[in-house]
Motif scaffolding. Structure first.
Motif, short mmCIF file in Angstrom:
data_model
loop_
_atom_site.label_atom_id
_atom_site.label_comp_id
_atom_site.label_asym_id
_atom_site.label_seq_id
_atom_site.Cartn_x
_atom_site.Cartn_y
_atom_site.Cartn_z
N LEU A 100 -16.75 -7.61 33.57
CA LEU A 100 -15.89 -8.62 32.94
C LEU A 100 -16.00 -8.60 31.42
N PHE A 101 -17.20 -8.33 30.91
CA PHE A 101 -17.37 -8.33 29.45
C PHE A 101 -16.74 -7.10 28.81
N ILE A 102 -16.77 -5.97 29.52
CA ILE A 102 -16.29 -4.73 28.92
C ILE A 102 -14.80 -4.49 29.17
N LEU A 103 -14.23 -5.16 30.21
CA LEU A 103 -12.82 -4.95 30.55
C LEU A 103 -11.87 -5.21 29.39
N PRO A 104 -12.07 -6.27 28.60
CA PRO A 104 -11.14 -6.52 27.48
C PRO A 104 -11.07 -5.36 26.48
N PHE A 105 -12.14 -4.57 26.35
CA PHE A 105 -12.10 -3.45 25.42
C PHE A 105 -11.05 -2.42 25.86
N PHE A 106 -10.88 -2.27 27.17
CA PHE A 106 -9.83 -1.39 27.67
C PHE A 106 -8.45 -2.01 27.45
N LEU A 107 -8.35 -3.32 27.71
CA LEU A 107 -7.04 -3.96 27.74
C LEU A 107 -6.49 -4.29 26.35
N PHE A 108 -7.35 -4.75 25.45
CA PHE A 108 -6.84 -5.37 24.22
C PHE A 108 -7.28 -4.70 22.92
N SER A 109 -8.04 -3.59 22.98
CA SER A 109 -8.50 -2.95 21.73
C SER A 109 -7.33 -2.45 20.90
N ALA A 110 -6.32 -1.89 21.56
CA ALA A 110 -5.16 -1.37 20.83
C ALA A 110 -4.46 -2.48 20.07
N ILE A 111 -4.23 -3.61 20.74
CA ILE A 111 -3.58 -4.76 20.09
C ILE A 111 -4.47 -5.28 18.97
N ALA A 112 -5.79 -5.30 19.19
CA ALA A 112 -6.72 -5.77 18.15
C ALA A 112 -6.63 -4.90 16.90
N GLY A 113 -6.50 -3.59 17.09
CA GLY A 113 -6.36 -2.69 15.95
C GLY A 113 -5.09 -2.96 15.17
N GLU A 114 -4.00 -3.21 15.86
CA GLU A 114 -2.73 -3.49 15.18
C GLU A 114 -2.78 -4.82 14.45
N LEU A 115 -3.40 -5.82 15.07
CA LEU A 115 -3.55 -7.12 14.40
C LEU A 115 -4.36 -6.99 13.12
N THR A 116 -5.40 -6.14 13.16
CA THR A 116 -6.26 -5.95 11.98
C THR A 116 -5.48 -5.33 10.84
N ASP A 117 -4.56 -4.42 11.15
CA ASP A 117 -3.73 -3.81 10.11
C ASP A 117 -2.67 -4.78 9.57
N LYS A 118 -2.20 -5.69 10.41
CA LYS A 118 -1.08 -6.56 10.01
C LYS A 118 -1.52 -7.80 9.24
N PHE A 119 -2.65 -8.37 9.60
CA PHE A 119 -3.07 -9.64 9.00
C PHE A 119 -4.29 -9.44 8.10
N PRO A 120 -4.50 -10.34 7.14
CA PRO A 120 -5.68 -10.24 6.28
C PRO A 120 -6.97 -10.26 7.11
N MET A 121 -7.86 -9.31 6.85
CA MET A 121 -9.05 -9.17 7.69
C MET A 121 -9.96 -10.38 7.62
N HIS A 122 -10.09 -10.99 6.44
CA HIS A 122 -10.99 -12.14 6.34
C HIS A 122 -10.48 -13.31 7.18
N GLN A 123 -9.16 -13.43 7.31
CA GLN A 123 -8.61 -14.49 8.16
C GLN A 123 -8.87 -14.21 9.64
N LEU A 124 -8.80 -12.92 10.01
CA LEU A 124 -9.08 -12.55 11.39
C LEU A 124 -10.55 -12.79 11.74
N VAL A 125 -11.44 -12.51 10.78
CA VAL A 125 -12.87 -12.78 11.00
C VAL A 125 -13.06 -14.26 11.33
N ARG A 126 -12.45 -15.13 10.54
CA ARG A 126 -12.61 -16.56 10.76
C ARG A 126 -11.98 -17.01 12.08
N ALA A 127 -10.81 -16.45 12.38
CA ALA A 127 -10.12 -16.84 13.62
C ALA A 127 -10.93 -16.44 14.85
#
Length: 620
Positions: free
Chosen positions: A53-80
């Protein structure tokens, strides 16, 4: 650790990793000792489910996480992401206090989602916060902090849940650590958006395929990702073997398992810091082969160490330390974990520095996906090995064989790693390299390096002295020497010949030099055109003038001092002709002196020769 640019992200990451492991291990122990069952699953199956259960999200959502990191300010993502962590553990307090295991499993999955979202930010933000010279040190401290946090969190979670008012203790602790993490996250410096116009692809499958393709654009980066993923395969297998090894090989109790986990985590942390010290503020890829060789040797010796004498009553830590042979095993484990730090820190730094800024987060996301895939594969392989009748000790031999094959594969297809290893051995173990004038090498843009020619290893000395990759111009005959040709391929050497030898090779060399400089790279030539036979500087040939006529780029003078009379020089005739010179020159100091650049249109071969002679005179 005192810089405002670094410590907020370090402590944000540290408390996040520790909190994950407090929560996860407390839940695992709760399930194990309360014989909890959900949907008819046995406790041991539930424990395995927790890891999944802990590792499954890395398969499912890592790609979306990478795109979010490129689109939004990183410091805001850290806080969120840290606020999300606080929200999840607050829900988790309900699960712990009312013994609602299904809710806790949901929270564990959500913590995996939060870690997935934070992963690309953690590594992509470092090059934005610190300089390239500090990047190896930054990664070393992050890896050190991560493994110490895993260790502290795992032990803390187990101790808290097993004590009086365990559920309440775990709940309060996770909430407090999440609050601390949020506080640190708001201290992270602001970072400009990488690509604010980017459209997010929320299709899990197509976005994952796209990100994997991006990571494969630069072959060496993708192979480095595979190398990191192999480390997690190796480590996950090793950590899964520990409980069985302790029970059937060391005849120890559960406290011995904790001891081995502690040694492994502390060893990786120590190895990461030592790696930074040996790197001397540069990306030192030579430590990667060093680390992989160490992994193979130490895990092989664990196999040869075998089992300790059996006993009817499981040994505790104190009893174990009195058994003959245990210190060899603990030494192997510590050495193995230290070598792990040598292996992964340069690889993480490599993918950060060699990835394009607007793609870095997605490359890190691809790394996370493959890391998770390899960790899951390690469980399958381990099950298969046990099914074949192998013991825990036999698994060490299997890891030795697999790790050796992986190392051979990586260093065969990317000779640069092996080249850097040779440079590391030469400049750290055979000689003591001292470089003066690092600041005169531009951080970017084309330049020509010129250097006196003392020995056959001058190019390796220069490669070790300059923090940027260097393309060397070298006589074509060297490309025909076995093994040397392999190293030259890793350095992308440009072969050249004299006009009377082969005009075609010579013309092709100058065309390639111009193309390389046009691409913004650094080219190094030895203008003398030959290795000195008497230790003095030979006249410079006009090739440098032809290069500058085609490309008006800065020329940076360098000199090497201390190699004349070495095993690789011609002081005693042909190089390597007198083996007796080796003992006299081991660990001798070699100095590389770098002077400020000349404008390309203001110099010629004679001016550069006279300046190089002055530089050599300065050292006498």
């Amino acid at each position: 650790m005192t810089s405002k640019r670094f410590w907020p992200i370090f402590w944000t990451q540290f408390f996040g990793a520790m909190n994950d492991n407090v929560f996860k291990n407390a839940l695992v122990i709760l399930i194990t000792y309360q014989a909890t069952s959900v949907m008819g699953l046995r406790p041991e199956q539930m424990v395995a489910l927790c890891g999944g259960l802990f590792i499954l999200p890395f398969f499912l959502f890592s790609a979306i996480a990478g795109e979010l990191t490129d689109k939004f300010p990183m410091h805001q993502l850290v806080r969120a992401t840290k606020i999300l962590e606080l929200f999840i553990v607050c829900i988790g307090t309900i699960g712990f206090c009312f013994n609602m295991v299904p809710l806790l499993l949901l929270c564990l999955f959500l913590l995996g989602v939060q870690s997935t979202l934070f992963g690309p930010v953690k590594y992509s933000i470092l090059p934005e916060l610190i300089t390239e010279d500090e990047l190896v040190k930054g990664n070393a401290f992050v890896e050190m902090g991560t493994f110490l946090a895993i260790l502290i969190g795992t032990i803390t979670g187990g101790l808290l849940i097993a004590g009086n008012h365990g559920a309440l203790s775990v709940s309060v602790t996770t909430v407090i650590m999440a609050i601390v993490g949020v506080a640190f996250s708001f201290q992270v410096s602001s970072i400009a958006t990488v690509d604010s116009k980017r459209k997010i692809n929320f299709n899990i499958f197509s976005s994952t395929v796209e990100i994997i393709k991006i990571s494969r654009k630069t072959r060496s980066v993708f192979i480095s990702i595979l190398g990191i993923s192999w480390f997690w395969f190796f480590g996950a297998t090793l950590l899964s073997v520990f409980p069985v090894y302790v029970k059937t090989g060391l005849y120890g109790d559960e406290h011995v398992v904790t001891l081995l986990l502690a040694i492994f985590s502390i060893g990786v942390a120590i190895g990461s810091v030592i790696c930074e010290k040996l790197s001397h503020e540069r990306l030192e890829l030579g430590l990667v082969p060093f680390g992989s060789i160490g992994l193979s040797l130490f895990v092989l010796d664990l196999y040869f160490a075998g089992a300790l004498p059996s006993t009817e009553v499981a040994r505790g830590v104190t009893e174990l330390l009195g058994v003959k042979g245990i210190y060899r095993i603990l030494f192997d484990l510590m050495g193995l974990s230290i070598m792990s730090g040598f292996f992964i820190v340069p690889l993480y730094t490599f993918i950060q520095t060699r990835s394009e800024r607007n793609e870095r987060a997605r490359v890190v996301a691809a790394n996370n996906i493959l890391n998770a895939l390899f960790m899951v594969a390690s469980a399958g392989v381990l099950v298969g090995l046990y099914a074949l009748g192998l013991s825990a000790i036999d698994v060490f031999l299997a890891l030795f064989v697999l790790n050796t094959l992986v190392a051979i594969y990586i260093y065969t297809i990317i000779p640069e790693f092996l080249l850097r290893f040779v440079c590391f051995i030469l400049t750290r173990m055979i000689y003591r390299l001292k470089v003066d004038g690092h600041k005169h090498i531009p951080q970017e843009g084309p330049a020509v390096l010129i250097c006196n020619h003392i020995s056959f290893v001058d190019w390796l000395i220069v490669a070790s002295s300059v923090k940027r990759p260097v393309r060397f111009v070298m006589h074509y005959s060297f490309t025909k020497i076995p093994f040397v040709s392999f190293l030259l391929r890793g350095a992308k050497v440009i072969p050249i010949a004299g006009t009377k030898e082969d005009p075609k090779i010579m013309d092709e060399a100058f065309v390639k030099i111009k193309e390389t400089l046009d691409e913004g790279e650094i080219v190094c030539i030895f203008p003398e055109g030959q290795i000195t036979k008497d230790g003095t500087l030979s006249p410079f040939r006009p090739g440098i003038e032809r290069i500058l006529a085609d490309s008006n780029v800065p020329v940076i003078p360098m000199t090497i001092y201390g190699l004349w009379g070495s095993f690789f020089s011609r002081k005693y005739g042909h190089a390597a002709s007198e083996l007796t010179v080796i003992p006299r020159r081991i660990w001798s100091k070699v100095i590389v002196d770098i002077d400020p650049a000349f404008a390309g249109d203001q110099v010629n071969a004679k001016i550069l020769e006279e300046h190089t002679l002055q530089m050599l005179t300065r050292k006498k």
